[in-house]
Design a protein around this motif. Structure first.
Motif, PDB file in Angstrom:
ATOM      1  N   LYS A   1       0.808  -1.229   0.045  1.00 27.60           N
ATOM      2  CA  LYS A   1       0.041   0.005   0.128  1.00 27.60           C
ATOM      3  C   LYS A   1       1.028   1.235   0.104  1.00 27.60           C
ATOM      4  N   GLU A   2       2.172   1.093   0.261  1.00 27.21           N
ATOM      5  CA  GLU A   2       2.949   2.238   0.464  1.00 27.21           C
ATOM      6  C   GLU A   2       3.380   2.799  -1.000  1.00 27.21           C
ATOM      7  N   PRO A   3       2.926   4.070  -1.374  1.00 24.95           N
ATOM      8  CA  PRO A   3       3.138   4.707  -2.928  1.00 24.95           C
ATOM      9  C   PRO A   3       4.572   4.742  -3.250  1.00 24.95           C
ATOM     10  N   SER A   4       5.340   5.213  -2.149  1.00 30.57           N
ATOM     11  CA  SER A   4       6.632   5.319  -2.659  1.00 30.57           C
ATOM     12  C   SER A   4       7.696   3.918  -2.730  1.00 30.57           C
ATOM     13  N   ILE A   5       6.925   2.973  -2.471  1.00 24.22           N
ATOM     14  CA  ILE A   5       7.834   1.572  -2.517  1.00 24.22           C
ATOM     15  C   ILE A   5       7.281   0.837  -3.729  1.00 24.22           C
ATOM     16  N   TYR A   6       8.223   0.550  -4.411  1.00 28.45           N
ATOM     17  CA  TYR A   6       7.931  -0.633  -5.683  1.00 28.45           C
ATOM     18  C   TYR A   6       7.991  -2.027  -5.007  1.00 28.45           C
ATOM     19  N   HIS A   7       7.046  -2.422  -5.053  1.00 30.03           N
ATOM     20  CA  HIS A   7       6.800  -3.938  -4.319  1.00 30.03           C
ATOM     21  C   HIS A   7       6.601  -5.105  -5.347  1.00 30.03           C
ATOM     22  N   ILE A   8       7.730  -5.785  -5.615  1.00 31.51           N
ATOM     23  CA  ILE A   8       7.729  -7.140  -6.155  1.00 31.51           C
ATOM     24  C   ILE A   8       7.784  -8.259  -5.335  1.00 31.51           C
ATOM     25  N   PRO A   9       6.450  -9.083  -5.468  1.00 33.95           N
ATOM     26  CA  PRO A   9       6.684 -10.511  -4.584  1.00 33.95           C
ATOM     27  C   PRO A   9       7.687 -11.454  -5.485  1.00 33.95           C
ATOM     28  N   SER A  10       8.401 -12.286  -4.644  1.00 37.31           N
ATOM     29  CA  SER A  10       9.257 -13.438  -5.156  1.00 37.31           C
ATOM     30  C   SER A  10       8.704 -14.634  -4.972  1.00 37.31           C
ATOM     31  N   ASN A  11       9.042 -15.515  -5.496  1.00 44.22           N
ATOM     32  CA  ASN A  11       8.655 -17.111  -5.278  1.00 44.22           C
ATOM     33  C   ASN A  11       9.777 -17.692  -4.202  1.00 44.22           C
ATOM     34  N   LYS A  12      10.954 -17.202  -4.139  1.00 44.66           N
ATOM     35  CA  LYS A  12      12.130 -17.969  -3.542  1.00 44.66           C
ATOM     36  C   LYS A  12      13.051 -16.504  -2.867  1.00 44.66           C
ATOM     37  N   GLU A  13      13.667 -16.846  -1.797  1.00 43.12           N
ATOM     38  CA  GLU A  13      14.585 -15.830  -1.027  1.00 43.12           C
ATOM     39  C   GLU A  13      15.775 -15.350  -2.058  1.00 43.12           C
ATOM     40  N   ASP A  14      16.199 -16.688  -2.677  1.00 43.58           N
ATOM     41  CA  ASP A  14      17.391 -16.144  -3.266  1.00 43.58           C
ATOM     42  C   ASP A  14      17.076 -15.526  -4.589  1.00 43.58           C
ATOM     43  N   GLU A  15      16.018 -15.707  -5.162  1.00 42.01           N
ATOM     44  CA  GLU A  15      15.524 -15.033  -6.204  1.00 42.01           C
ATOM     45  C   GLU A  15      15.439 -13.409  -5.879  1.00 42.01           C
ATOM     46  N   GLY A  16      14.712 -13.199  -4.771  1.00 41.02           N
ATOM     47  CA  GLY A  16      14.470 -11.728  -4.333  1.00 41.02           C
ATOM     48  C   GLY A  16      15.651 -11.183  -3.735  1.00 41.02           C
ATOM     49  N   MET A  17      16.654 -11.839  -3.458  1.00 40.35           N
ATOM     50  CA  MET A  17      17.886 -11.088  -3.338  1.00 40.35           C
ATOM     51  C   MET A  17      18.282 -10.766  -4.681  1.00 40.35           C
ATOM     52  N   GLY A  18      18.321 -11.451  -5.670  1.00 43.83           N
ATOM     53  CA  GLY A  18      18.777 -11.192  -7.022  1.00 43.83           C
ATOM     54  C   GLY A  18      17.950  -9.696  -7.428  1.00 43.83           C
ATOM     55  N   LEU A  19      16.605  -9.775  -7.257  1.00 45.21           N
ATOM     56  CA  LEU A  19      15.851  -8.579  -7.665  1.00 45.21           C
ATOM     57  C   LEU A  19      16.385  -7.312  -7.135  1.00 45.21           C
ATOM     58  N   CYS A  20      16.667  -7.662  -5.405  1.00 48.75           N
ATOM     59  CA  CYS A  20      17.168  -6.425  -4.792  1.00 48.75           C
ATOM     60  C   CYS A  20      18.476  -5.986  -5.322  1.00 48.75           C
TER      61      CYS A  20
ATOM     62  N   MET B   1      11.365 -11.779   4.468  1.00 49.63           N
ATOM     63  CA  MET B   1      11.355 -13.116   4.277  1.00 49.63           C
ATOM     64  C   MET B   1      11.290 -13.966   5.379  1.00 49.63           C
ATOM     65  N   GLN B   2      11.148 -15.201   5.295  1.00 47.48           N
ATOM     66  CA  GLN B   2      11.299 -16.164   6.416  1.00 47.48           C
ATOM     67  C   GLN B   2      12.421 -16.917   6.548  1.00 47.48           C
ATOM     68  N   ASN B   3      12.852 -17.267   8.012  1.00 50.99           N
ATOM     69  CA  ASN B   3      14.299 -17.676   8.288  1.00 50.99           C
ATOM     70  C   ASN B   3      14.460 -19.064   7.675  1.00 50.99           C
ATOM     71  N   THR B   4      13.232 -19.930   7.454  1.00 52.72           N
ATOM     72  CA  THR B   4      13.505 -21.301   6.779  1.00 52.72           C
ATOM     73  C   THR B   4      14.303 -21.447   5.695  1.00 52.72           C
ATOM     74  N   ALA B   5      14.432 -20.298   4.853  1.00 50.05           N
ATOM     75  CA  ALA B   5      15.173 -20.144   3.578  1.00 50.05           C
ATOM     76  C   ALA B   5      16.342 -19.571   3.648  1.00 50.05           C
ATOM     77  N   ILE B   6      16.999 -19.444   4.716  1.00 52.20           N
ATOM     78  CA  ILE B   6      18.233 -18.838   5.020  1.00 52.20           C
ATOM     79  C   ILE B   6      19.327 -19.775   4.342  1.00 52.20           C
ATOM     80  N   GLY B   7      19.260 -21.135   4.563  1.00 57.54           N
ATOM     81  CA  GLY B   7      20.195 -21.824   3.833  1.00 57.54           C
ATOM     82  C   GLY B   7      20.128 -21.817   2.473  1.00 57.54           C
ATOM     83  N   VAL B   8      19.108 -21.520   1.676  1.00 54.76           N
ATOM     84  CA  VAL B   8      19.112 -21.653   0.238  1.00 54.76           C
ATOM     85  C   VAL B   8      19.677 -20.134  -0.251  1.00 54.76           C
TER      86      VAL B   8
END
Length: 158
Positions: free
Chosen positions: A29-48, A62-69
């Motif tokens: 809902k924040e207009p100054s932030i561009y939000h892109i949902p990711s399927n996986k945490e490592d994919e999201g880090m690539g987007l970042c 993200m959730q800690n359960t994917a720290i390993g990947v």
């Protein structure tokens, strides 16, 4: 969300998480932030990383359960290229956790982050979020990723 906006975060990627659902809704809902949902945490880090290279200040939720990947991405991309990356992480598997299998990753989360030399902050009780502004300033000042772990006690349970 005010601390994200005040610190110039313009790009946020999120991976679905019931515990962080309210935060994800606020990002959307924040207009100054561009939000892109990711399927996986490592994919999201690539987007970042792409957002950072494009001149934007990114964050991942993200959730800690994917720290390993994410270990390879954190080391060979984020840390190697000195990219700041605030990681707001639901710390599943801690006190008040109702799902037994979540506990196993919680046992390793802080140790993995420590092994990667990633500064880690644990929000355990209401009021801990008052440090968020300083944590965000820190990550962008020193160009390092930081982990902000938020457990069920902080969020008031499940």
């Amino acid at each position: 969300m005010a601390d994200f906006v005040a610190n110039g975060i313009e790009f946020v990627t999120t991976v679905p998480c019931k515990q962080l659902g309210g935060v994800i809704d606020a990002v959307e809902k924040e207009p100054s932030i561009y939000h892109i949902p990711s399927n996986k945490e490592d994919e999201g880090m690539g987007l970042c990383a792409g957002a950072f290279m494009g001149g934007k200040r990114p964050a991942i939720i993200m959730q800690n359960t994917a720290i390993g990947v994410t270990v390879n991405t954190l080391v060979t991309l984020t840390q190697f290229y000195r990219m700041p990356l605030p990681m707001l992480i639901s710390y599943r598997g801690e006190l008040k956790e109702p799902v037994a299998c979540q506990v196993e990753m919680a046992v390793h989360t802080k140790a993995l982050l420590n092994q990667l030399n990633i500064p880690t902050y644990h929000f355990h009780k209401p009021g801990d979020e008052e440090e968020l502004d300083a944590i965000l300033k820190y990550t962008f000042m020193c160009n390092k990723p930081v982990a902000i772990l938020t457990d069920a006690t902080f969020w008031g349970g499940y």
